[in-house]
Scaffold this active site. Structure first.
Site, short mmCIF file in Angstrom:
data_model
loop_
_atom_site.label_atom_id
_atom_site.label_comp_id
_atom_site.label_asym_id
_atom_site.label_seq_id
_atom_site.Cartn_x
_atom_site.Cartn_y
_atom_site.Cartn_z
CG ASP A 94 -9.83 -1.97 14.96
OD1 ASP A 94 -9.90 -1.48 16.10
OD2 ASP A 94 -8.83 -2.61 14.56
CG ASP A 123 -11.23 -8.10 20.65
OD1 ASP A 123 -11.07 -6.96 21.10
OD2 ASP A 123 -10.34 -8.71 20.04
CD GLU A 157 -6.09 -3.88 19.80
OE1 GLU A 157 -5.19 -4.37 20.49
OE2 GLU A 157 -6.86 -4.59 19.11
CD GLU A 186 -8.73 -4.96 23.75
OE1 GLU A 186 -9.46 -5.92 23.45
OE2 GLU A 186 -8.08 -4.30 22.91
ZN LIG Z 1 -9.47 -6.02 21.30
#
Ligand SMILES: [Zn+2]
Length: 423
Positions: A94, A123, A157, A186
Site C-alpha cells: 500500500d 516507500d 502498513e 523499508e
Molecule cells: Zn513504508
C-alpha cells in the site's frame, strides 16, 4: 560466488526498473485500499512462474476489508533442496495518497536521471522490487541452496498493518519454525540497518460542557475552552518534560531521540464540512486526538499517567471540568539486538558491497516489525532497503536505481549467509 551473484543482479538492472515501474502503475492507495488484488497478483504471478508456491490471503474482517476493497496479501515460498532456515522479505504494497505538488504523474513510473518517480517508489515498491530481484538472482546462481526463501507483499502498513502483517502473523506465518529471519525493505537508506522503532500511544481526549445560545455563553459551558485549558497545561508542563527525555536508542532523525507528542486533531462544536453558516451554539463536546511517541526507556503506564494526571488535576482545580479519555492504539517499542544473525548478515553485506561500515538506526515511527515481534514472537527482524527516508510520502517521491541495485546485492549476500549459516 559473490562476484557471480552480483553480476547477475547487475544484469537484471532493466528488469528491476521495469518491475518498480509496474508496481508504481498499480495505484494501491490506502485509504481506502485501492487495487490491492491486482498488485498482489502481479507479484504472485511473477514468482509462481519462477517456481515459488504462491498463496493469497485476504485479511477478512480486518479494518477496511470489504468486497470492494479486499485486503489481499500475497506470500510466496521457494524451498531449497535441503532443510535449513527460512529467510523472509516482507514489503507492504500500500501507498499513501499522492497529495498535491507533483511535477510528474505520481502513478506513471517515470524514469529520469537514474531515478524512478512515483508514489510508493521509495516507500516501498523500490525496496520490494529490489528484494524480488535479489532473491531471483540468488536462486539462479545457487539453485541447490539449503532452507527456504519467502517474499510477501502485504497490505495496510500505512494504516497500522492489521489486515496485512498482523493478520498473517496471527495465522503463524511470521513465526519459527516456518520463518527464522525477516528483512523489511523499508526506505532507510542503503547503508543503514534499522533495528526497530519507538513506541506509540494514540488516545482521544474528550472534554464536555453544556449547550446554550451563542449570544449567552454564560448560560452554557464551553467544551472547547476546557480543551484550551488542557492544551495550555500541555504547553507549559508536558512538552518541556517530553523534550527533556533522551534515549540511548539511535533514533533518526536526531529530534526523535526525545519523547514527542503530536496533536493529531481537535474538533469541537458543530461538525466541519457543512455548507452555509453555523447556528449559534455553545459547544458541549470537544475531542482531541494525541499521538505520543515514546522511548524504550519509558513504560507505557507512565506515558499515560503523565497525561491523565494533568486531566485529573484540571478536574480538581477548574470549575465544571469533565473529561474522558479513550485509547486508540498502543505499540511497544522494539529494538533487535545488534548481534542478531540478520543484523550481522546485512552488516557484512553493506561492508562488502558499499565498502563502508553500516549505521545502526531506530525509526521514529513504527512499521510492521511490531507485529512480527509481538504476534509472531520472532525477533530476528530488521528494516533494510533502498530509498531516502525523507522522500517517503512527499511529492515527486523517487528511488535511485543505483541504490536499488546496491541494496539488492546486500540483500542477496545477506540471504546467502543466513541460509548457509555462514555469518
Ligand atoms: Zn513504508
Amino acid at each position: 560466488m559473490l562476484e557471480a551473484l552480483f553480476q547477475r543482479i547487475e544484469d537484471k538492472r532493466a528488469d528491476l526498473v521495469a518491475l518498480t515501474q509496474a508496481l508504481i502503475r498499480i495505484p494501491t492507495v490506502n485509504p481506502p485500499g485501492e487495487a490491492y488484488t491486482p498488485c498482489a497478483e502481479l507479484i504472485g504471478t511473477r514468482l509462481a512462474r519462477r517456481g515459488f508456491s504462491v498463496s493469497y490471503l485476504r485479511g477478512e474482517d480486518t479494518p477496511g476489508d470489504s468486497a470492494r476493497y479486499p485486503r489481499t496479501n500475497v506470500v510466496a515460498r521457494y524451498a531449497g533442496r535441503a532443510p535449513g532456515p527460512c529467510v523472509h522479505f516482507n514489503s507492504h504494497i500500500d501507498v499513501v495518497e499522492a497529495g498535491h505538488g507533483w511535477t510528474v504523474d505520481p502513478f506513471a513510473g517515470i524514469v529520469r536521471d537514474g531515478k524512478v518517480y512515483g508514489r510508493g517508489a521509495c516507500d516501498m515498491k523500490g525496496g520490494l522490487a529490489a528484494s524480488i530481484i535479489a532473491v531471483e538472482a540468488l536462486i539462479e546462481a545457487m539453485p541447490d541452496f539449503p532452507g527456504a526463501i519467502e517474499i510477501s507483499g502485504t497490505v495496510d502498513e500505512e494504516s497500522g498493518g492489521f489486515g496485512g502483517v498482523a493478520y498473517l502473523a496471527s495465522k503463524g506465518l511470521f513465526s519459527p519454525p516456518r520463518v527464522d529471519h525477516v528483512i523489511i525493505p523499508e526506505p532507510l537508506n542503503k547503508d543503514r540497518i534499522c533495528l526497530g522503532h519507538r513506541g506509540v500511544w494514540w488516545a482521544e481526549i474528550e472534554t464536555r460542557g453544556s449547550i446554550a445560545h451563542g449570544s449567552m455563553p454564560f448560560l452554557g459551558d464551553c467544551a472547547v475552552r476546557h480543551m484550551g485549558a488542557v492544551l495550555n497545561r500541555f504547553e507549559t508542563e508536558l512538552y518541556p518534560k517530553l523534550a527533556a527525555k533522551h534515549t540511548d536508542m539511535p533514533v533518526v532523525p536526531e529530534g526523535a531521540r526525545s519523547s514527542t507528542m503530536n496533536i493529531n486533531s481537535v474538533h469541537g462544536g458543530q461538525p466541519e464540512g457543512f455548507e452555509g453558516l453555523p447556528s449559534p451554539c455553545v459547544p458541549d463536546s470537544c475531542r482531541m486526538v494525541i499521538d505520543r511517541r515514546y522511548l524504550i526507556e519509558e513504560q507505557l503506564a507512565d506515558v499515560k499517567a503523565e497525561v491523565v494526571s494533568i486531566l485529573d488535576d484540571l478536574t480538581r482545580t477548574r470549575d465544571n471540568f469533565d473529561y474522558s479519555i479513550r485509547d486508540l492504539m498502543e505499540v511497544i517499542p522494539t529494538m533487535t539486538d545488534r548481534e542478531a544473525p540478520v543484523v550481522r548478515a546485512v552488516a557484512s553485506g553493506i561492508r562488502d558491497v558499499l565498502a563502508k561500515t553500516p549505521d545502526y538506526v531506530i525509526s521514529p515511527g513504527t512499521y510492521d516489525q511490531k507485529h512480527i515481534a509481538r504476534i509472531g514472537h520472532l525477533h530476528d527482524c530488521i528494516a533494510y532497503g533502498p530509498g531516502i527516508l525523507d522522500m517517503a510520502h512527499r511529492p515527486d517521491e523517487f528511488v535511485g536505481i543505483d541504490d536499488m541495485v546496491d541494496s539488492a546485492k546486500v540483500m542477496a549476500q545477506a540471504s546467502l549467509a543466513l541460509l548457509t549459516g555462514r555469518i
